[in-house]
Motif scaffolding. Sequence first.
Motif, PDB file in Angstrom:
ATOM      1  N   LYS A   6       0.827  -1.207   0.000  1.00 45.34           N
ATOM      2  CA  LYS A   6       0.000   0.000   0.000  1.00 45.34           C
ATOM      3  C   LYS A   6       0.865   1.262   0.000  1.00 45.34           C
ATOM      4  N   SER A   7       1.935   1.257   0.794  1.00 46.87           N
ATOM      5  CA  SER A   7       2.795   2.441   0.853  1.00 46.87           C
ATOM      6  C   SER A   7       3.564   2.636  -0.459  1.00 46.87           C
ATOM      7  N   VAL A   8       4.028   1.557  -1.092  1.00 46.70           N
ATOM      8  CA  VAL A   8       4.706   1.660  -2.388  1.00 46.70           C
ATOM      9  C   VAL A   8       3.716   2.155  -3.439  1.00 46.70           C
ATOM     10  N   GLY A   9       2.497   1.650  -3.398  1.00 42.25           N
ATOM     11  CA  GLY A   9       1.450   2.088  -4.326  1.00 42.25           C
ATOM     12  C   GLY A   9       1.139   3.566  -4.148  1.00 42.25           C
ATOM     13  N   ALA A  10       1.123   4.025  -2.906  1.00 40.31           N
ATOM     14  CA  ALA A  10       0.856   5.436  -2.624  1.00 40.31           C
ATOM     15  C   ALA A  10       1.986   6.313  -3.159  1.00 40.31           C
ATOM     16  N   VAL A  11       3.237   5.881  -2.968  1.00 42.04           N
ATOM     17  CA  VAL A  11       4.396   6.646  -3.458  1.00 42.04           C
ATOM     18  C   VAL A  11       4.377   6.713  -4.979  1.00 42.04           C
ATOM     19  N   VAL A  12       4.095   5.576  -5.618  1.00 43.54           N
ATOM     20  CA  VAL A  12       4.029   5.549  -7.082  1.00 43.54           C
ATOM     21  C   VAL A  12       2.899   6.454  -7.567  1.00 43.54           C
ATOM     22  N   GLY A  13       1.770   6.410  -6.897  1.00 42.61           N
ATOM     23  CA  GLY A  13       0.641   7.272  -7.253  1.00 42.61           C
ATOM     24  C   GLY A  13       1.000   8.742  -7.126  1.00 42.61           C
ATOM     25  N   ILE A  14       1.695   9.087  -6.043  1.00 42.12           N
ATOM     26  CA  ILE A  14       2.114  10.480  -5.834  1.00 42.12           C
ATOM     27  C   ILE A  14       3.100  10.901  -6.918  1.00 42.12           C
ATOM     28  N   LEU A  15       4.052  10.027  -7.253  1.00 42.73           N
ATOM     29  CA  LEU A  15       5.025  10.337  -8.312  1.00 42.73           C
ATOM     30  C   LEU A  15       4.329  10.550  -9.656  1.00 42.73           C
ATOM     31  N   ILE A  16       3.349   9.741  -9.969  1.00 41.98           N
ATOM     32  CA  ILE A  16       2.611   9.900 -11.228  1.00 41.98           C
ATOM     33  C   ILE A  16       1.883  11.235 -11.251  1.00 41.98           C
ATOM     34  N   VAL A  17       1.257  11.600 -10.148  1.00 44.61           N
ATOM     35  CA  VAL A  17       0.556  12.877 -10.071  1.00 44.61           C
ATOM     36  C   VAL A  17       1.540  14.042 -10.214  1.00 44.61           C
ATOM     37  N   VAL A  18       2.710  13.941  -9.548  1.00 47.78           N
ATOM     38  CA  VAL A  18       3.729  15.000  -9.632  1.00 47.78           C
ATOM     39  C   VAL A  18       4.213  15.146 -11.070  1.00 47.78           C
TER      40      VAL A  18
END
Length: 151
Positions: A6-18
């Motif tokens: 979940k935390s890796v998915g959240a980081v990847v999601g944040i990176l995609i948004v950035v």
Amino acid sequence: MNDTVKSVGAVVGILIVVVIVLGIYLLPSIIAFRRKHHYRFIILGINVVMGLTGIGYLAAFVWAVWPSQTSVIDPLVASPTSTRVEEGKQIYGRWGEYKKAFQSSSTPPPLPVPPSHEDCDQQLRTLAKLKEDGIISAEEFDKKKKSLLGI
């Protein structure tokens, strides 16, 4: 393990948004560089420094899609409907390739070439004929003769 995913998915999601937000923010600069716009570095500067104001972003975007050899200001100082490269060259030099319009007026005019003896003789005969016909006065004849002879 589930928390790690979940935390890796959240980081990847944040990176995609950035990445998406940065792409949208730098869109004018990306367009300018892809088109090899003449003013691409200026557009990049406006985009980065003033992009968050909205006005800076809009100015950079309009300039990026503008014809690449002319400036946004060209229609105001040149022809309002022109996108000709020549008008851009007259107003804005291409970093050492073209002289700016105001530089051409600062060069001194060429020195006058003295007339040849045949030209001078012919002009004197023409002046004498004009004086005989009464078209010019004796004073005007003397003044023109002195200027021709360089006296």
